[in-house]
Enzyme design. Structure first.
Site, PDB file in Angstrom:
ATOM      1  N   ALA A  11       0.826  -1.214   0.000  1.00  0.00           N
ATOM      2  CA  ALA A  11       0.000   0.000   0.000  1.00  0.00           C
ATOM      3  C   ALA A  11       0.850   1.250   0.000  1.00  0.00           C
ATOM      4  O   ALA A  11       0.466   2.278   0.541  1.00  0.00           O
ATOM      5  CB  ALA A  11      -0.917  -0.020   1.229  1.00  0.00           C
ATOM      6  N   GLY A  13       2.227   2.696  -2.820  1.00  0.00           N
ATOM      7  CA  GLY A  13       2.239   3.413  -4.099  1.00  0.00           C
ATOM      8  C   GLY A  13       1.551   4.767  -4.017  1.00  0.00           C
ATOM      9  O   GLY A  13       0.723   5.020  -3.141  1.00  0.00           O
ATOM     10  N   ARG A  17      -2.554   8.139 -10.780  1.00  0.00           N
ATOM     11  CA  ARG A  17      -3.706   8.220 -11.688  1.00  0.00           C
ATOM     12  C   ARG A  17      -5.000   8.623 -10.969  1.00  0.00           C
ATOM     13  O   ARG A  17      -5.998   8.923 -11.604  1.00  0.00           O
ATOM     14  CB  ARG A  17      -3.892   6.880 -12.412  1.00  0.00           C
ATOM     15  N   GLY A 110      -3.215  -3.285  -1.495  1.00  0.00           N
ATOM     16  CA  GLY A 110      -4.163  -2.443  -0.766  1.00  0.00           C
ATOM     17  C   GLY A 110      -5.194  -1.804  -1.669  1.00  0.00           C
ATOM     18  O   GLY A 110      -6.217  -1.300  -1.199  1.00  0.00           O
ATOM     19  N   ARG A 340     -30.367  14.804  15.684  1.00  0.00           N
ATOM     20  CA  ARG A 340     -28.912  14.765  15.879  1.00  0.00           C
ATOM     21  C   ARG A 340     -28.534  13.855  17.045  1.00  0.00           C
ATOM     22  O   ARG A 340     -29.414  13.372  17.758  1.00  0.00           O
ATOM     23  CB  ARG A 340     -28.404  16.195  16.067  1.00  0.00           C
ATOM     24  N   SER A 412     -46.940  28.393  20.642  1.00  0.00           N
ATOM     25  CA  SER A 412     -46.082  28.683  19.492  1.00  0.00           C
ATOM     26  C   SER A 412     -45.138  29.850  19.751  1.00  0.00           C
ATOM     27  O   SER A 412     -45.463  30.788  20.475  1.00  0.00           O
ATOM     28  CB  SER A 412     -46.941  29.017  18.270  1.00  0.00           C
TER      29      SER A 412
HETATM   30  C1  UD1 Z   1       0.482  -5.183 -10.304  1.00  0.00           C
HETATM   31  C2  UD1 Z   1       1.244  -6.416 -10.811  1.00  0.00           C
HETATM   32  C3  UD1 Z   1       0.505  -6.955 -12.037  1.00  0.00           C
HETATM   33  C4  UD1 Z   1      -0.919  -7.281 -11.685  1.00  0.00           C
HETATM   34  C5  UD1 Z   1      -1.606  -6.070 -11.076  1.00  0.00           C
HETATM   35  C6  UD1 Z   1      -2.966  -6.464 -10.543  1.00  0.00           C
HETATM   36  C7  UD1 Z   1       3.625  -6.143 -10.336  1.00  0.00           C
HETATM   37  C8  UD1 Z   1       4.935  -5.725 -10.880  1.00  0.00           C
HETATM   38  N1  UD1 Z   1       2.570  -6.030 -11.160  1.00  0.00           N
HETATM   39  O1  UD1 Z   1       0.515  -4.188 -11.308  1.00  0.00           O
HETATM   40  O2  UD1 Z   1       1.158  -8.115 -12.513  1.00  0.00           O
HETATM   41  O3  UD1 Z   1      -1.614  -7.717 -12.840  1.00  0.00           O
HETATM   42  O4  UD1 Z   1      -0.852  -5.548  -9.974  1.00  0.00           O
HETATM   43  O5  UD1 Z   1      -3.679  -5.344 -10.039  1.00  0.00           O
HETATM   44  O6  UD1 Z   1       3.568  -6.591  -9.203  1.00  0.00           O
HETATM   45  N2  UD1 Z   1       3.252  -0.735  -4.392  1.00  0.00           N
HETATM   46  C9  UD1 Z   1       4.072  -0.524  -3.308  1.00  0.00           C
HETATM   47  N3  UD1 Z   1       5.350  -0.083  -3.515  1.00  0.00           N
HETATM   48  C10 UD1 Z   1       5.838   0.104  -4.755  1.00  0.00           C
HETATM   49  C11 UD1 Z   1       4.998  -0.122  -5.869  1.00  0.00           C
HETATM   50  C12 UD1 Z   1       3.704  -0.551  -5.648  1.00  0.00           C
HETATM   51  O7  UD1 Z   1       3.661  -0.700  -2.160  1.00  0.00           O
HETATM   52  O8  UD1 Z   1       7.015   0.482  -4.852  1.00  0.00           O
HETATM   53  C13 UD1 Z   1       1.866  -1.200  -4.148  1.00  0.00           C
HETATM   54  C14 UD1 Z   1       0.833  -0.242  -4.696  1.00  0.00           C
HETATM   55  O9  UD1 Z   1       0.465   0.702  -3.697  1.00  0.00           O
HETATM   56  C15 UD1 Z   1      -0.311  -1.165  -5.031  1.00  0.00           C
HETATM   57  C16 UD1 Z   1       0.365  -2.488  -5.360  1.00  0.00           C
HETATM   58  O10 UD1 Z   1       1.686  -2.400  -4.832  1.00  0.00           O
HETATM   59  O11 UD1 Z   1      -1.157  -1.373  -3.929  1.00  0.00           O
HETATM   60  C17 UD1 Z   1       0.432  -2.743  -6.865  1.00  0.00           C
HETATM   61  O12 UD1 Z   1       1.139  -1.687  -7.467  1.00  0.00           O
HETATM   62  P1  UD1 Z   1       0.624  -1.031  -8.832  1.00  0.00           P
HETATM   63  O13 UD1 Z   1       1.578   0.045  -9.197  1.00  0.00           O
HETATM   64  O14 UD1 Z   1      -0.809  -0.688  -8.722  1.00  0.00           O
HETATM   65  O15 UD1 Z   1       0.861  -2.257  -9.806  1.00  0.00           O
HETATM   66  P2  UD1 Z   1       0.036  -2.628 -11.098  1.00  0.00           P
HETATM   67  O16 UD1 Z   1       0.589  -1.870 -12.233  1.00  0.00           O
HETATM   68  O17 UD1 Z   1      -1.407  -2.543 -10.812  1.00  0.00           O
HETATM   69 MG    MG Z   2      -2.628  -1.563  -9.312  1.00  0.00          MG
END
Ligand code: UD1
Ligand code: MG
Length: 462
Positions: A11, A13, A17, A110, A340, A412
């Protein structure tokens, strides 16, 4: 011996987007953060530890859970692991591994909130100290996911990320859900060998699949077909679509429990609603927190009902807002009433339009039918509070209590200045300002006497 299992939730990332300053995993689905859904689901698995890797907005994420009360999040908090720079999913798992003692690790994301407990249980049941098991999805819309590349023997050879696929690989309809079960000792070794030689310049967790295969270590898949279960949230459009899916599930639960919904698409449940028999719910209703609706309760259109218990036969009329109230049987509330926190109504109470109550207890059969403010007040049985009555509970510094006895009639447009007591059967004349106790059965008149001035001249002399 059954292998031990620990859970790692990714969790950290940024969720670029989402175009939002709120960390992605705190965006709400059904009124609670995405991460809360995952934490609640995994809490019921057989595990010996849960780790959540956070990074972007880490303090905000942690405090959202650590400071919440247990009724909001009825599951234990995870062990928080900080990933300072987000270098990829493989790097994220690596940050959590030093704390892991189990034989096997279940990795989840996450931002994939609706994965079902049953699915995870099926996956966890396959755990051992050697096998890598990927939860895969068969889909006709594989765009965005990592593709599962199988060898001539049908075994999984590799996962190739969407942006790294060849044109043939792009057409593969089996994809990585992002949920994976991994043997802990081998995983440690594999992660140490990851590189960033790919389209995103990241350490991909998914690269360990090819390493396992190359070593002859067992790699298997558990496949599902319901894409919504593993639908990730990467932007607000996906979040909105998932919210609709989630709400339709909530509406189906209400219908199955016997509640009549005027339109299942126009009721939102951001919490839990328990319903008795013959409940009727009109359109544009939002339920929040814990709500219970007794037998035969009717909720009119455009109501918001939060943390409330409403007993049998009571009716909420259009546009009513209820927050933190306990409502007895056979009451009629609204239209446009606002109850409330701290409101407790007995049976057969009537609260009419533009009446606001707060910390107000009304006895059986009491009525306040129009335009009132009733704050910090206790009102006896069958009392009648006239139109426009204001209980002045606040003196600018403190709140004070008002106690109104049984069968009291307040005319009233009266103001009742707290602290104040109106004894049983007291009668307050309309338009009074009452600031001292009215004994039982007395009439209180607290207004200037009317004077009529004959033959006066209007300004302008006509
Ligand atoms: C990832 C998978 C992909 C899969 C998809 C499903 C990888 C490389 N790819 O891609 O194969 O089909 O999920 O939804 O694993 N995160 C971190 N730290 C980081 C990068 C990401 O904690 O440095 C977490 C993000 O917060 C997220 C999860 O890892 O919760 C997945 O990362 P995200 O960047 O969403 O990967 P996808 O491109 O969705
Ligand atoms: Mg993802």
């Amino acid at each position: 011996m059954k292998p031990t299992l620990e859970i790692i939730i990714l969790a950290a990332g940024k969720g670029s987007r989402m175009r939002s300053s709120l960390p992605k995993v705190l965006h709400p689905l059904g009124g609670r953060p995405l991460l809360a859904h995952v934490l609640e689901t995994v809490a019921s698995l057989n595990h010996s530890g849960i780790h959540a890797v956070i990074g972007h907005g880490a303090d905000q994420v942690r405090s959202a859970f650590d400071s919440a009360d247990s009724s909001d999040f009825p599951f234990p908090g995870p062990n928080w692991v900080l990933q300072e720079r987000q270098l990829g999913t493989g790097h994220a798992v690596q940050q959590a591994l030093p704390a892991v003692k189990a034989d096997a690790v279940l990795v989840l994301c996450g931002d994939v909130p609706l994965v079902r407990r049953e699915t995870l249980n099926r996956l966890a049941a396959l755990a051992d100290a050697e096998s890598l098991i990927v939860l895969t999805l068969n889909t006709d819309r594989p765009e965005g996911f990592g593709r599962i590349v199988r060898g001539p023997d049908g075994g999984i050879e590799a996962i190739v990320e969407d942006r790294d696929t060849s044109p043939e690989q792009r057409r593969i309809g089996e994809v990585n859900s992002g949920i994976m079960l991994l043997p802990a000792a081998r995983l440690r070794r594999w992660l140490g060998r990851l590189d960033r030689d790919n389209a995103q310049g990241e350490y991909y967790l998914t690269d360990v699949v090819a390493m396992a295969r190359a070593e002859g270590s067992p790699v298997r898949a558990l496949s599902i077909n319901d894409s919504r279960e593993v639908q990730g949230v990467n932007d607000l459009a996906q979040l909105a679509a998932l919210e609709r899916h989630y709400q339709m599930g909530k509406a189906e639960q209400l219908l199955a429990a016997g509640a009549r919904l005027a339109d299942p698409a126009r009721v939102d449940v951001r919490g839990e609603v328990a319903t008795g028999k013959n409940v009727e719910i009109d359109v544009n209703i939002v339920f929040e927190g814990k709500v219970s609706l007794g037998e035969g309760v009717r909720v009119g259109p455009n109501c918001v009902v939060k943390d409330a218990s409403i007993a049998a036969g009571t009716e909420l009329l259009a546009g009513t807002c209820v927050d933190g109230a306990v409502i007895g049987a056979d009451c009629r509330i609204g239209p446009m009433a606002r109850l409330r926190p701290g409101t407790e109504l007995g049976e057969r109470v009537k609260i009419g339009n533009f009446v606001e109550t707060k910390n107000a207890r009304l006895g059986n059969g009491a009525k306040a039918n129009h335009l009132c403010y009733l704050g910090d007040v206790e009102i006896g049985e069958n009392a009648n509070i006239g139109a426009g009555v204001i209980v002045c509970n606040y003196d600018g510094a403190k709140k004070h209590q008002t106690v109104i006895g049984n069968r009291v009639f307040v005319g009233s447009n009266s103001v009742l200045i707290a602290p104040l007591r109106l004894r049983d059967d007291a009668f307050v004349a309309a338009g009074s300002a009452i600031g001292s106790e009215v004994p039982a059965g007395n009439l209180a008149v607290g207004r200037a006497r009317q004077r009529n001035i004959p033959r006066w001249k209007r300004p302008g002399g006509r």
